[in-house]
Design a protein around this motif. Structure first.
Motif, short mmCIF file in Angstrom:
data_model
loop_
_atom_site.label_atom_id
_atom_site.label_comp_id
_atom_site.label_asym_id
_atom_site.label_seq_id
_atom_site.Cartn_x
_atom_site.Cartn_y
_atom_site.Cartn_z
N MET A 43 34.57 49.31 43.63
CA MET A 43 34.78 48.29 44.67
C MET A 43 33.49 47.54 44.98
O MET A 43 32.94 47.66 46.08
CB MET A 43 35.34 48.95 45.93
N ASP A 44 33.03 46.74 44.04
CA ASP A 44 31.74 46.06 44.25
C ASP A 44 31.80 44.97 45.32
O ASP A 44 30.82 44.72 46.01
CB ASP A 44 31.19 45.51 42.91
N MET A 45 32.97 44.32 45.47
CA MET A 45 33.05 43.24 46.46
C MET A 45 32.86 43.76 47.88
O MET A 45 32.30 43.07 48.74
CB MET A 45 34.39 42.50 46.34
N HIS A 46 33.31 44.97 48.12
CA HIS A 46 33.14 45.55 49.46
C HIS A 46 31.67 45.82 49.79
O HIS A 46 31.28 45.80 50.95
CB HIS A 46 33.93 46.86 49.58
N THR A 47 30.88 46.10 48.77
CA THR A 47 29.49 46.53 49.07
C THR A 47 28.66 45.43 49.69
O THR A 47 27.72 45.71 50.42
CB THR A 47 28.74 47.01 47.80
N ILE A 48 28.99 44.14 49.39
CA ILE A 48 28.09 43.09 49.88
C ILE A 48 28.29 42.77 51.37
O ILE A 48 27.64 41.89 51.91
CB ILE A 48 28.13 41.80 49.02
N THR A 49 29.17 43.54 52.03
CA THR A 49 29.25 43.42 53.49
C THR A 49 27.95 43.95 54.11
O THR A 49 27.64 43.68 55.26
CB THR A 49 30.44 44.23 54.05
N VAL A 50 27.22 44.73 53.31
CA VAL A 50 25.88 45.20 53.70
C VAL A 50 24.96 44.69 52.59
O VAL A 50 25.37 44.67 51.42
CB VAL A 50 25.86 46.75 53.77
N ARG A 51 23.74 44.25 52.90
CA ARG A 51 22.87 43.69 51.87
C ARG A 51 22.59 44.68 50.74
O ARG A 51 22.29 45.83 51.00
CB ARG A 51 21.52 43.27 52.46
N GLN A 83 36.27 45.61 40.63
CA GLN A 83 37.03 44.77 41.58
C GLN A 83 36.76 43.28 41.41
O GLN A 83 37.69 42.47 41.38
CB GLN A 83 36.65 45.21 43.01
N SER A 84 35.49 42.88 41.27
CA SER A 84 35.17 41.45 41.21
C SER A 84 35.65 40.81 39.90
O SER A 84 35.61 39.59 39.76
CB SER A 84 33.66 41.24 41.35
N HIS A 85 36.12 41.62 38.94
CA HIS A 85 36.63 41.06 37.69
C HIS A 85 38.07 40.57 37.83
O HIS A 85 38.62 39.99 36.91
CB HIS A 85 36.56 42.10 36.56
N ASN A 86 38.66 40.86 38.97
CA ASN A 86 40.03 40.38 39.19
C ASN A 86 40.04 39.52 40.46
O ASN A 86 40.06 40.04 41.58
CB ASN A 86 40.97 41.58 39.33
N SER A 87 40.04 38.21 40.26
CA SER A 87 39.89 37.30 41.40
C SER A 87 41.08 37.34 42.35
O SER A 87 41.01 36.83 43.48
CB SER A 87 39.64 35.87 40.91
N ALA A 311 40.40 45.37 33.43
CA ALA A 311 40.56 44.13 34.21
C ALA A 311 41.78 43.36 33.75
O ALA A 311 42.50 42.77 34.57
CB ALA A 311 39.30 43.28 34.10
N GLU A 312 42.03 43.38 32.45
CA GLU A 312 43.21 42.66 31.94
C GLU A 312 44.50 43.27 32.46
O GLU A 312 45.38 42.57 32.94
CB GLU A 312 43.23 42.69 30.40
N SER A 313 44.60 44.61 32.40
CA SER A 313 45.86 45.19 32.89
C SER A 313 45.97 45.06 34.39
O SER A 313 47.08 44.83 34.91
CB SER A 313 46.08 46.66 32.51
N ALA A 314 44.85 45.17 35.09
CA ALA A 314 44.91 45.02 36.55
C ALA A 314 45.38 43.61 36.90
O ALA A 314 46.23 43.43 37.78
CB ALA A 314 43.54 45.29 37.15
N ALA A 315 44.84 42.61 36.20
CA ALA A 315 45.20 41.21 36.52
C ALA A 315 46.68 40.96 36.26
O ALA A 315 47.34 40.24 37.02
CB ALA A 315 44.34 40.25 35.70
N ARG A 316 47.21 41.57 35.19
CA ARG A 316 48.63 41.37 34.87
C ARG A 316 49.52 41.78 36.05
O ARG A 316 50.41 41.06 36.46
CB ARG A 316 49.01 42.18 33.63
N ILE A 317 49.22 42.95 36.62
CA ILE A 317 50.05 43.44 37.74
C ILE A 317 49.77 42.60 38.99
O ILE A 317 50.68 42.15 39.68
CB ILE A 317 49.73 44.93 38.04
#
Ligand code: AQP
Length: 334
Positions: A43-51, A83-87, A311-317
């Motif tokens: 979950m990389d997108m969540h981490t940037i809530t903190v620097r 996480q950031s690989h699936n917009s 990322a490909e299978s995640a994006a499909r769903i």
């Protein structure tokens, strides 16, 4: 054949994974892989809530993935992606932001806790973190979310938002449920046993990092804060026993036992002896994981192949759900 229920969960690469993350989350996922369709993300997108330091974040994201696999997550059975690989996560989060109330978010313990610890950076992302987390879960029509106790409040808000959305537009989202481990759902800090063990704790003595030198791990456990009563008993509702309760829970998980049984086994013995036994169990439990980790992290091409396929299978769903949502709210989709 009956379709398997779907599970989604993840950990933030916001630091090196602690024994708390391992016991409360990852260890539990390993067994679930056989009975459920599992999707696990970094979950990389969540981490940037903190620097974060960008180079460090990139490194830790790959390390986290290698650790998932070293702990027993099988990329041939489970989907692993970043996480950031699936917009779709960011896209659904925007929509759900418009269906979540400020008052709901203001009540979140993690927001209150992190905003007091990072008073110089109380950003909107920190506030809306639970909305991104709801999107992570709802995109995959997830039925179960295995998490530690600290995340149950976020699961509740996710359910509320999903139910609100469904009430307006019909059955768009499956309503997920949180799944707690039987023992170890809240591993406490070794220094402040009434607080949870956390990878971003400024005091490294409070947590066992899965990457700690084995001697350091043992030392941290041996200097864990306990009490002056000197009695090994499991009293989960007694705050004064928080340190011992925590060590009993850790020992129970690492030896496949229960805190009560461990307490019986060590009853009448001194804290020093008990702590040494806990230290040994932890080190012995983590050793094989570390050996696997060293092997996997060295193979960057292997890791890249897995996260790209993931990322490909995640994006499909996810895109199926996103499209449905966009249509419902009135966006032109075709
Ligand atoms: N102390 C804990 N005991 C049991 N489970 C825990 N988890 C975290 N701490 C404990 C569970 O680990 C999963 C991943 O957590 P996360 O990285 O997404 O974020 P977190 O819950 O905020 O974990 P940390 O370690 O405290 O991270 P920082 O310090 O960055 O905030 C979740 O399932 C969580 O319940």
């Amino acid at each position: 054949m009956e379709e398997k229920k779907r599970i989604f969960s993840g950990v933030q690469p916001s630091g090196t994974i602690t024994l708390g993350n391992y016991i409360g989350a990852i260890k539990n996922w390993v067994d679930l892989q056989n009975d459920y369709e599992c999707i696990f993300a970094m979950m990389d997108m969540h981490t940037i809530t903190v620097r974060q330091t960008p180079a460090e974040l990139r490194k830790r994201t790959l390390e986290l993935m290698a650790l998932y696999i070293a702990c027993g997550i099988d990329p041939e059975k489970s989907t692993l992606f970043i996480q950031s690989h699936n917009s779709a996560h960011a896209e659904l989060a925007w929509v759900l932001n418009c269906y979540t109330y400020m008052g709901e978010l203001q009540r979140m313990t993690q927001f209150k806790d992190k905003s007091s610890r990072h008073a110089d950076n109380i950003n909107a992302g920190l506030f809306t973190y639970p909305v991104l987390m709801a999107s992570d879960i709802l995109l995959y029509q997830t039925e179960l979310v295995p998490v530690g106790k600290d995340q149950m409040q976020h699961i509740e808000i996710c359910r509320d938002v999903a139910q609100r959305f469904n009430a307006l537009y019909g059955d768009v989202f499956k309503i997920p449920e949180g799944l707690l481990v039987k023992s170890g759902a809240k591993i406490a800090s070794l220094q402040e046993p009434t607080k949870k063990m956390s990878k971003s704790d400024p005091n490294p003595k409070g947590y066992i990092s899965m990457m700690d030198d084995f001697n350091v791990m043992a030392k941290k456990i041996k200097s864990a804060v306990t009490d002056s009563e000197g009695v090994i008993e499991y009293r989960p509702d007694d705050e004064a026993k928080a340190g011992i309760n925590n060590l009993l829970s850790i020992m129970a998980v690492m030896t496949d036992s229960t805190p009560e049984a461990v307490a019986r086994e060590f009853s009448g013995q001194g804290y020093g002896t008990f702590k040494s036994a806990v230290a040994e169990a932890v080190v012995e439990g983590i050793k094989p994981i570390r050996a696997e980790y060293d092997r996997i992290i060295a193979d960057k091409a292997y890791l890249q192949d897995i996260y790209k396929r993931g990322a490909e299978s995640a994006a499909r769903i996810a895109n199926r759900t996103l499209k449905k949502v966009y249509k419902k709210v009135g966006f032109i989709v075709d």
